[in-house]
Motif scaffolding. Structure first.
Motif, PDB file in Angstrom:
ATOM      1  N   GLY B  49       0.763  -1.284   0.181  1.00 38.55           N
ATOM      2  CA  GLY B  49      -0.021   0.065  -0.015  1.00 38.55           C
ATOM      3  C   GLY B  49       0.968   1.256  -0.087  1.00 38.55           C
ATOM      4  O   GLY B  49       2.061   1.277   0.331  1.00 38.55           O
ATOM      5  N   VAL B  51       0.398   5.296   0.787  1.00 35.93           N
ATOM      6  CA  VAL B  51      -0.431   6.275   1.359  1.00 35.93           C
ATOM      7  C   VAL B  51       0.010   7.739   1.179  1.00 35.93           C
ATOM      8  O   VAL B  51       1.148   8.126   1.579  1.00 35.93           O
ATOM      9  N   VAL B  94      -4.735   3.566   6.726  1.00 35.73           N
ATOM     10  CA  VAL B  94      -3.807   2.729   6.881  1.00 35.73           C
ATOM     11  C   VAL B  94      -4.532   1.316   7.412  1.00 35.73           C
ATOM     12  O   VAL B  94      -4.495   0.336   7.332  1.00 35.73           O
ATOM     13  N   LEU B  97      -5.855  -0.683   4.506  1.00 33.52           N
ATOM     14  CA  LEU B  97      -4.724  -1.331   3.860  1.00 33.52           C
ATOM     15  C   LEU B  97      -4.512  -2.556   4.688  1.00 33.52           C
ATOM     16  O   LEU B  97      -4.411  -3.597   4.176  1.00 33.52           O
ATOM     17  N   ILE B 105       3.681  -0.934   3.802  1.00 33.76           N
ATOM     18  CA  ILE B 105       2.960   0.433   3.690  1.00 33.76           C
ATOM     19  C   ILE B 105       4.090   1.154   3.307  1.00 33.76           C
ATOM     20  O   ILE B 105       5.056   1.323   4.104  1.00 33.76           O
ATOM     21  N   LEU B 107       4.447   5.385   3.099  1.00 38.11           N
ATOM     22  CA  LEU B 107       3.511   6.325   3.821  1.00 38.11           C
ATOM     23  C   LEU B 107       4.477   7.856   3.587  1.00 38.11           C
ATOM     24  O   LEU B 107       5.668   7.913   4.314  1.00 38.11           O
ATOM     25  N   THR B 126       4.376  -5.462  10.270  1.00 40.77           N
ATOM     26  CA  THR B 126       3.702  -5.101   9.043  1.00 40.77           C
ATOM     27  C   THR B 126       5.268  -4.102   8.490  1.00 40.77           C
ATOM     28  O   THR B 126       5.144  -2.900   9.055  1.00 40.77           O
ATOM     29  N   LEU B 128       6.886  -0.938   7.155  1.00 38.76           N
ATOM     30  CA  LEU B 128       6.737   0.794   6.991  1.00 38.76           C
ATOM     31  C   LEU B 128       7.784   1.297   6.725  1.00 38.76           C
ATOM     32  O   LEU B 128       8.795   1.300   7.151  1.00 38.76           O
TER      33      LEU B 128
END
Lengths: 357, 357
Positions: B49, B51, B94, B97, B105, B107, B126, B128
């Motif tokens: 994902g 963002v 978030v 996702l 992710i 972001l 997860t 980031l």
């Protein structure tokens, strides 16, 4: 992990105590059990997917804003993916969204002709809405503009000013099945007289926007009784700013260069402006220009550029509204929605000047 | 439906015959069972994902292109969501996702200070990665530029040309905890001398890009021994092109207006150019301008605009590479990666002209 998935997903057996523990952990991690519960009840995930053709084109960024705003008002999240104008990537994006169980998909089809992956989406019951372009063989709503009429307006403006040598800057692969956005137009395809480039009559009902705009260019000439010089209406061979610049450069070097240009979208328009700058030409004294899309930069060039304004944000918002209506059970026949465009006359267009006439 | 979910998802009991039927149907509908099988084996969904803070800002569209290209090379799909620079929407994105079980992710944090929803992401395992901005309290990789040094270069260029009245056009909410992107800089916060606007010393390690760029503006002045007139360095009150235009208009109306301007990003730059046009000022004869971001439009204004070029595509690509390394088990300590920027000197900057000196 399997237990947590069952508890959050609402399938299989989970003891009440375990379910409570899982939901408590979900809260701690920032999940909202109410969302999960609601989507279980409604059998939806409250998410929709948007497959844009080219994220770097501001058209899709602005449409996404419209999609997101409407979706949020209804409690839906939007996931954007990008096909880069490639059919294989579009197929992959659609597959990935279906795996994620989105409730519906908004898509600007990059493929043309047969699209079994999109028919499958419709047949599987997942709502699908087309934006910018549509495929006649796929029964889905579409949100477009009337590209032929819009281009006819733009070129008609130049003709009315007295221009007779108007160049078309478009990447328009006009062939019988390479066409997307429905056009209802009974005119003869005026391009028959053009030997090179935009020469074939497209299917009346399905056509890519750039081909429809090339059609509008030709129709405007036909309506005014002005012949088209095929050297001013050749296809830009690649969809890039640089290819547009090269094509304009070639036309400016003709013994009888154009006095005006019509660029079929913002990418073609940027390349055109670069070519005019490099040639040292001043708008509108030396040459006039109309382009598509009311982007910020068209208002800060010298002079500001006359454009066709598409209601891009509204197209995204309307696509989201149609999609959510389908998600909520609307089973009326698929509709084609055409939103209105406007010609914004700015400083880049004028009568042919003494230096260009 | 529950049976199909078990068969495709690989949990619970499904008879071999039923599983075969479900997979056959999945193929017919365009699913690829190999993908499903692979993601089951690897315990990943092969999706990430992204963002972005504002999809209409070309920064995020270009970064998305970099993210997508690298992700695709590794067989990952990317879902983009949009926070609109709002903390609540970032939290929602978030969460959405995570519900979709993305493997990681990327972001651009819009929130500042405490970010429990992002710490939860990291704690849950997860991966980031921050892009453009970072949060010091969240242990994650970040891909940024050195915003202070970049702005110092831009303003240093104007000072070296002889400008002494240089305006700052920035929406820089500089407060102690309203700050994001790490800056390693031991200088005193030069803004102490500025009574209004960018007046507080930010945390050295976390700062929003616009605040870091305001800091660079002040440092360049300090290094050159040139005092800053606070009337030329007030905060643009809203993050919009119109607000930037209004602020520039105000500064141009001063009895002793600026001879040069530094705009902290492409939105501020657009508003600045509009204000200069409306005032009838010519670059560089009347006034000089440097802005951030090498967008297409900066090359087609009259004259083309001197810019700081961020490697936006590369920032997206590097963010994806870091994220996929984490997905594949890289457990090294979080790193801050700073990519280099370049000053592109074009026609909008020159020595103060006779009309402005």
């Amino acid at each position: 992990m399997a237990t947590a998935a069952r508890a959050l997903g609402g399938y299989g057996y989970v003891s009440p105590a375990t379910r409570e523990q899982v939901l408590a952990a979900a809260v701690r991690l920032g999940y909202q059990p109410n969302d999960v519960a609601r989507s279980m009840r409604a059998k939806t995930t409250r998410t929709i997917g948007f497959v844009g053709a080219d994220i770097v084109n501001p058209f899709f960024a602005n449409a996404m804003r419209g999609v997101s705003d409407v979706a949020r008002q209804h409690g839906f999240d939007v996931f954007l993916t990008n096909s880069d104008e490639r059919l294989d990537l579009e197929q992959q994006a659609v597959r990935a969204l279906l795996v994620k169980q989105v409730d519906g998909i908004i898509l600007a089809p990059t493929g043309v002709g047969d699209a079994p992956h999109l028919r499958s989406v419709v047949e599987s019951g997942t709502p699908l809405v087309f934006i910018d372009r549509a495929l006649a063989d796929v029964p889905a709503d579409s949100i477009c503009i009337d590209n032929v009429a819009a281009a006819e307006t733009a070129v008609g403006h130049l003709l009315a000013l007295g221009h007779r040598r108007i160049a078309l800057v478009a990447e328009s692969p006009v062939t019988g099945d390479d066409a997307r956005c429905p056009v209802t137009d009974d005119d003869e395809w005026a391009a028959r007289s053009v030997p090179d480039g935009v020469s074939e009559r497209p299917d009346d009902r399905v056509i890519v926007p750039s081909a429809a705009r090339a059609h509008g260019y030709l129709r405007a000439h036909r309506a005014a009784g002005v012949p088209v010089d095929s050297r001013l209406a050749r296809r830009v061979p690649r969809y890039s700013q640089e290819a547009a610049r090269d094509e304009v450069r070639r036309m400016l070097a003709l013994p009888d260069p154009p006095t005006a240009l019509f660029a079929s979208d913002n990418i073609m328009g940027l390349g055109t402006v670069v070519a005019l700058r490099e040639a040292g030409l001043t708008m509108p004294d030396d040459i006039s220009l109309v382009t598509f899309d009311d982007l910020d930069w068209t208002a800060i060039t010298t002079p500001p550029i006359t454009v066709i304004r598409q209601p891009v944000y509204d197209m995204g918002a309307e696509a989201a509204r149609r999609l959510l209506a389908r998600v909520n059970g609307d089973t009326s026949p698929p509709a084609r929605v055409e939103l209105p465009v406007r010609l914004l006359v700015r400083g880049s267009t004028a009568r042919p000047g003494p230096r260009s006439s």
